[in-house]
Structures are given as C-alpha cells and as structure tokens.
Design an enzyme around this catalytic site. Structure first.
Site, PDB file in Angstrom:
ATOM      1  N   LYS A  83      46.821  44.057  35.103  1.00 40.37           N
ATOM      2  CA  LYS A  83      47.571  43.784  33.873  1.00 40.37           C
ATOM      3  C   LYS A  83      48.364  44.984  33.362  1.00 40.37           C
ATOM      4  O   LYS A  83      49.405  44.817  32.737  1.00 40.37           O
ATOM      5  CB  LYS A  83      46.626  43.282  32.765  1.00 40.37           C
ATOM      6  CG  LYS A  83      46.116  41.864  33.010  1.00 40.37           C
ATOM      7  CD  LYS A  83      45.288  41.397  31.831  1.00 40.37           C
ATOM      8  CE  LYS A  83      44.721  40.012  32.084  1.00 40.37           C
ATOM      9  NZ  LYS A  83      44.044  39.473  30.899  1.00 40.37           N
ATOM     10  N   ASP A 120      47.262  36.200  25.850  1.00 37.77           N
ATOM     11  CA  ASP A 120      45.834  36.083  25.507  1.00 37.77           C
ATOM     12  C   ASP A 120      45.608  35.964  23.992  1.00 37.77           C
ATOM     13  O   ASP A 120      44.821  35.152  23.539  1.00 37.77           O
ATOM     14  CB  ASP A 120      45.053  37.295  26.034  1.00 37.77           C
ATOM     15  CG  ASP A 120      44.887  37.251  27.543  1.00 37.77           C
ATOM     16  OD1 ASP A 120      44.849  36.147  28.108  1.00 37.77           O
ATOM     17  OD2 ASP A 120      44.791  38.328  28.159  1.00 37.77           O
TER      18      ASP A 120
END
Ligand code: ATR
Length: 302
Positions: A83, A120
C-alpha cells in the site's frame, strides 16, 4: 464429439478482447476475498469483466503495475505489503490517499496517468451508516495506530467526529495524531489517550473502533484492555476484524445491549469505488454479497 455432447459441456466463461480487467495485488494474496466479491458483482450486473488475484513479491510492485497498465488493465486493488509502494507510484493522488498515506485502489486513467485512492476510511464510515448510525460529530475512541487506523481517523475527522487515539505503542499513537493535526482541516480534534487508561476516556465517547489485530482469528492472544461497563448506553462499538465476524469485543458489547458494527461491511464498502471506476457501474451493496462472503469466511474460524 456430437452436438449433444457439446451441449452437455459447461459453458466456458467468455473472456475476449473487450473484457475489462482488474485485480488485487498482494503478497500473499490467495486469501483475498476481493475476487469473489468483484466477480459476483460482474455476474450480477452482466458486465463483461474479470477480476483476478495478482501475487506480486515485495520489490516487484512497480514493474508489475507498469506491466498491468501496459497490458490494458483498468486498475487494481492493492493490499499488504504494497500500500505504501502504491502511494509512491501514482501520478495523481486522491485526497483520501494523501490523508491516509497509502493507496488501496489504482485506476489506470485513459490519459496514461495512474490515479491512487484510499477507500478504507470511507468504506468504514459507509458501513457504519449502512447500519443506520449517523457519523457526524461526537467523539470516537480509536484503538490502534496502523494503516487502517490512519484511514479511519481521517474519514472520521472529515465528518466532524473528534478522535482519541490509543495504541499499545504510545509513540505510534502520537505519530498518527501528529499526521492528522498537520492537516489544517482536521485541526485540534485529535488527541491521544494512554493504552492503560482507557477507562477514563471511554465514558466520554460515542463510538469505539478496534483497528488492532486483537480478536482476529490467528491474531495475538488476550483481550483489549477496555471495560465496556464504563460506556454510555449510546456507545456504538465497531470492530474492523471480520474473521471472526463476532469478535470477543463485539460479543461483550452485544451482551451489554450496545449497538455493534462488525468488519465485513467495511470490506464490501471499500470495494465499491474501484468497481465503479473500472467497470462503470456503482454496485448496490445488498444482502447477497454479504451472505456470499460470510459463507466463504465461515470456513476460517468464524
Ligand atoms: P494495519 O496497517 O493493518 O492497521 P499494523 O500497522 O500492523 O496493521 O497495526 C496493527 C495494530 O494492532 C497496531 O496498532 C498494533 O499495536 P502496536 O503499534 O503497539 O504494535 C496493534 N496490536 C497488535 N498486536 C497487539 C496486541 N497484542 N495488543 C495490542 N495491540 C496490538
């Protein structure tokens, strides 16, 4: 082979030159439920698309992304451990990604640019709202200070929710709070509470969010050092762990009559933006996809 024999064969899934391609880059990636979820939506909406797991070793991320872009993929999800590498490779960073310092969704734009998003935090909020709980104002106590905590803290602050961060390693809680404060819009609504003093802050909170791996199947042993007897009856208790869906924290909260939000919905809601960008349809999040994932995850200890 006769025509009748041919008709008895299962129809192959048709993947052709116009099939829209996407996938999830991770290492390991075999456990990811994203292919199941996206291919379910593709089938549900009759979209000519495919979504595949893409196991990419640490160190091979950049070459893999450039290759997928060159091969005509529309984009990818990105999971552990890539990420941060995804954050560095993009040409255009969405605000969500800038605020969370990582990227979980890459979009290969028609002009050749790579766009990066972090879904997220908004996925977390959308899931809480899908439970009929408004996410505006009040105070949340956030347990943990990893990547998920940062994304969730940013999204909560964006909605005017004050955030108190508590983490076993206090230095990481302070780092996260500083990163949030550096953003002028978030301002002074972030503070840090000591890990061994949660009882003092819990009564003043409207929401409790566990972003640590405590409670996860295969995670660290033991319980979170929090006594829900000190909570107000209005406290909403959220856990982003989804294996098992009902963690010890949520079980205790439910037994006390507190409203609970488990982590499965966040997994589903965070996937929505990528699907829309790659495949051109905004998937409606219904009970079917949740049931599909729930059944699949049950094999893993929930
Ligand atoms: P992610 O990026 O997925 O959020 P991470 O960066 O590995 O994951 O963070 C995991 C979180 O779980 C951290 O906040 C970690 O606390 P530390 O910063 O002190 O390591 C927390 N965590 C892991 N095991 C824990 C335990 N046994 N007790 C309390 N917190 C724990």
């Amino acid at each position: 082979m006769t025509r009748a024999d041919m008709q008895a064969l299962p129809a192959p899934r048709r993947i052709g030159g116009l099939t829209a391609l996407a996938g999830v880059i991770g290492w390991p990636v075999a456990h990811s439920r994203s292919p199941l979820m996206h291919n379910f939506w593709l089938a549900q909406y009759g979209i000519d698309g495919a979504y595949v797991p893409l196991p990419v070793r640490p160190g091979a991320f950049d070459v893999a992304v450039r290759g997928l872009q060159a091969a005509g993929f529309h984009g990818t999800n990105v999971t552990i451990p890539h990420k941060e590498a995804a954050f560095r490779i993009v040409d255009r960073l969405d605000r969500s990604a800038r605020r969370s310092g990582s990227v979980n969704t890459l979009v290969f734009a028609p002009d050749g640019a790579i766009e990066g998003y972090s879904t997220d935090g908004d996925g977390f909020v959308a899931n809480v709202e899908a439970h009929g709980i408004a996410v505006t104002g009040g105070r949340a106590l956030l347990l943990g200070a990893g990547g998920a905590a940062r994304a969730i803290a940013a999204s909560l602050l964006d909605r005017g929710v004050a955030v108190t961060i508590a983490n076993r390693t206090a230095a990481r809680a302070h780092e996260l709070a500083d990163a949030m404060r550096a953003d002028a819009e978030a301002g002074a609504m972030v503070d840090v509470a000591p890990w061994d003093g949660l009882g003092t802050v819990l009564p003043g909170c409207d929401m409790l969010v566990n972003t640590t791996s405590v409670g996860m199947h295969g995670g660290p042993p033991g319980d979170l050092p929090i006594d829900l007897a000190l909570a107000t009856p209005a406290l909403v208790v959220c856990d982003i762990v989804y294996v098992p869906r009902q963690t010890a924290l949520l079980r205790t909260a439910a037994a006390r009559g507190l409203r609970c939000v488990d982590g499965l919905g966040m997994l589903i809601h965070q996937a929505r933006l990528g699907f829309r960008k790659w495949f051109g349809t905004d998937p409606v999040i219904g009970a079917e996809v949740e049931a599909l994932l729930d059944a699949d995850l049950r094999g893993e200890g929930s």
